[in-house]
Design a protein around this motif. Structure first.
Motif, PDB file in Angstrom:
ATOM      1  N   GLN A  87     -16.719   2.195 -11.551  1.00 33.98           N
ATOM      2  CA  GLN A  87     -16.422   3.627 -11.620  1.00 33.98           C
ATOM      3  C   GLN A  87     -17.261   4.338 -12.671  1.00 33.98           C
ATOM      4  OE1 GLN A  87     -12.056   2.967 -12.085  1.00 33.98           O
ATOM      5  NE2 GLN A  87     -11.858   4.312 -10.308  1.00 33.98           N
ATOM      6  N   GLY A  88     -18.164   3.605 -13.324  1.00 36.21           N
ATOM      7  CA  GLY A  88     -19.051   4.210 -14.306  1.00 36.21           C
ATOM      8  C   GLY A  88     -18.571   4.174 -15.737  1.00 36.21           C
ATOM      9  N   ALA A 142      -2.922  -5.975  -7.776  1.00 34.15           N
ATOM     10  CA  ALA A 142      -3.943  -5.042  -8.242  1.00 34.15           C
ATOM     11  C   ALA A 142      -5.239  -5.221  -7.452  1.00 34.15           C
ATOM     12  CB  ALA A 142      -4.196  -5.253  -9.734  1.00 34.15           C
ATOM     13  N   GLY A 143      -5.621  -6.473  -7.207  1.00 31.25           N
ATOM     14  CA  GLY A 143      -6.828  -6.733  -6.437  1.00 31.25           C
ATOM     15  C   GLY A 143      -6.747  -6.190  -5.021  1.00 31.25           C
ATOM     16  N   ALA A 144      -5.571  -6.334  -4.407  1.00 37.52           N
ATOM     17  CA  ALA A 144      -5.393  -5.817  -3.047  1.00 37.52           C
ATOM     18  C   ALA A 144      -5.492  -4.295  -3.026  1.00 37.52           C
ATOM     19  CB  ALA A 144      -4.038  -6.264  -2.498  1.00 37.52           C
ATOM     20  N   LEU A 145      -4.905  -3.652  -4.028  1.00 34.37           N
ATOM     21  CA  LEU A 145      -4.983  -2.191  -4.102  1.00 34.37           C
ATOM     22  C   LEU A 145      -6.425  -1.729  -4.320  1.00 34.37           C
ATOM     23  CD1 LEU A 145      -1.832  -1.349  -6.266  1.00 34.37           C
ATOM     24  CD2 LEU A 145      -2.134  -0.964  -3.814  1.00 34.37           C
ATOM     25  N   LEU A 198       0.809  -1.212   0.000  1.00 40.54           N
ATOM     26  CA  LEU A 198       0.000   0.000   0.000  1.00 40.54           C
ATOM     27  C   LEU A 198       0.847   1.268   0.000  1.00 40.54           C
ATOM     28  CD1 LEU A 198      -2.820  -1.058   2.496  1.00 40.54           C
ATOM     29  CD2 LEU A 198      -2.867  -1.085   0.002  1.00 40.54           C
ATOM     30  N   ALA A 199       2.096   1.150   0.449  1.00 36.33           N
ATOM     31  CA  ALA A 199       2.993   2.310   0.483  1.00 36.33           C
ATOM     32  C   ALA A 199       3.833   2.436  -0.790  1.00 36.33           C
ATOM     33  CB  ALA A 199       3.917   2.215   1.693  1.00 36.33           C
ATOM     34  N   HIS A 208      -8.484  -1.815  -1.257  1.00 33.76           N
ATOM     35  CA  HIS A 208      -8.146  -0.741  -0.318  1.00 33.76           C
ATOM     36  C   HIS A 208      -8.335   0.649  -0.925  1.00 33.76           C
ATOM     37  CE1 HIS A 208      -6.275  -4.138   1.798  1.00 33.76           C
ATOM     38  NE2 HIS A 208      -6.443  -3.413   2.872  1.00 33.76           N
ATOM     39  N   GLY A 209      -9.084   0.731  -2.030  1.00 32.90           N
ATOM     40  CA  GLY A 209      -9.446   2.032  -2.588  1.00 32.90           C
ATOM     41  C   GLY A 209      -8.393   2.690  -3.452  1.00 32.90           C
ATOM     42  N   ARG A 210      -7.320   1.974  -3.761  1.00 33.03           N
ATOM     43  CA  ARG A 210      -6.263   2.529  -4.613  1.00 33.03           C
ATOM     44  C   ARG A 210      -6.574   2.187  -6.072  1.00 33.03           C
ATOM     45  NH1 ARG A 210      -1.240   2.522  -2.263  1.00 33.03           N
ATOM     46  NH2 ARG A 210      -0.547   3.402  -4.247  1.00 33.03           N
ATOM     47  N   PHE A 211      -7.608   2.820  -6.633  1.00 30.16           N
ATOM     48  CA  PHE A 211      -8.152   2.390  -7.918  1.00 30.16           C
ATOM     49  C   PHE A 211      -7.226   2.656  -9.100  1.00 30.16           C
ATOM     50  CE2 PHE A 211     -12.303   3.372  -5.619  1.00 30.16           C
ATOM     51  CZ  PHE A 211     -12.458   2.058  -5.200  1.00 30.16           C
TER      52      PHE A 211
END
Length: 219
Positions: free
Chosen positions: A134-135, A84-87, A57-58, A90-93
């Motif tokens: 995300q639309g 990518a799935g983990a990000l 995440l960092a 955690h909202g890191r799109f």
């Protein structure tokens, strides 16, 4: 018995095997104690305190890719897809989307029934779902079309295409995908075909306003 023999002759390898078995059996604490701080174990265990997860995440996209320099081929695809799935979770799109793109861009043999192609297409599906949330339904549809170009008879490809087309309100496309899934039944693709066919048919029924039929089908 084999594991006991390995513990005597090759204790390190036996320990790794015991850790893998623990992972398969859902004993995540035992797996981590044997295999160490691994991202896959942390994600399965939902361990938000994992140093491996904190490092991910960092990290920037380039740093994540650099950390996988010893991985290649389908292993690299799967490693990128996992991260990518983990990000995304955690909202890191944005970095998640970029890792998905890098995953399905990994070079290798393209085969309609090949695992390597299926792994890369899985990254496409995951990005398609992310874009749809995300639309960006048009972007999601393009990815589904790319997947079907590579694997036109793959039931998973057709099912994901059905989901995205249904969100777009494109009933003709949904019907076409369901018809292809219908045609695949009994052609040796395995038991998953019927699962995808039934789920896609339920999506069509929902899109046509037959909610009770869809519920009954999936009950």
């Amino acid at each position: 018995e084999m594991l006991l023999h390995w513990r005597e002759t090759e204790p390190d390898e036996a320990g790794k095997l015991a850790g893998v078995l623990a992972l398969w059996e859902g004993r995540y604490a035992d797996a981590a104690a044997t295999l160490g701080d691994r991202l896959d174990i942390a994600l399965l265990a939902r361990d938000e305190s994992s140093p491996a997860l904190a490092r991910l995440l960092a990290s920037s996209v380039d740093e994540i890719v650099a950390s996988l320099s010893e991985s290649d081929g389908v292993h690299l695809v799967l490693d990128l897809d996992l991260r990518a799935g983990a990000l995304a979770y955690h909202g890191r799109f944005e970095p998640a989307a970029e890792l998905y793109r890098r995953a399905f861009a990994v070079e290798g043999t393209i085969s309609p029934d090949g695992f390597f192609t299926s792994a890369r297409n899985a990254a496409r599906y995951h990005l398609a779902f992310l874009l749809a949330e995300q639309g960006d339904l048009a972007g999601a549809r393009r990815l589904c079309d790319e997947a079907l170009d590579l694997q036109p008879g793959n039931p998973h490809c057709l099912y994901v295409s059905t989901l995205v087309a249904a969100r777009q309100g494109d009933l003709d496309a949904v019907r076409a995908d369901v018809a292809q899934l219908d045609a695949l039944l009994g052609q040796g693709w395995g038991p998953a075909v019927e699962t995808y066919q039934q789920a896609a048919t339920a999506e069509l029924e929902l899109a046509e306003g037959h909610a009770q039929q869809a519920r009954d089908r999936l009950a």
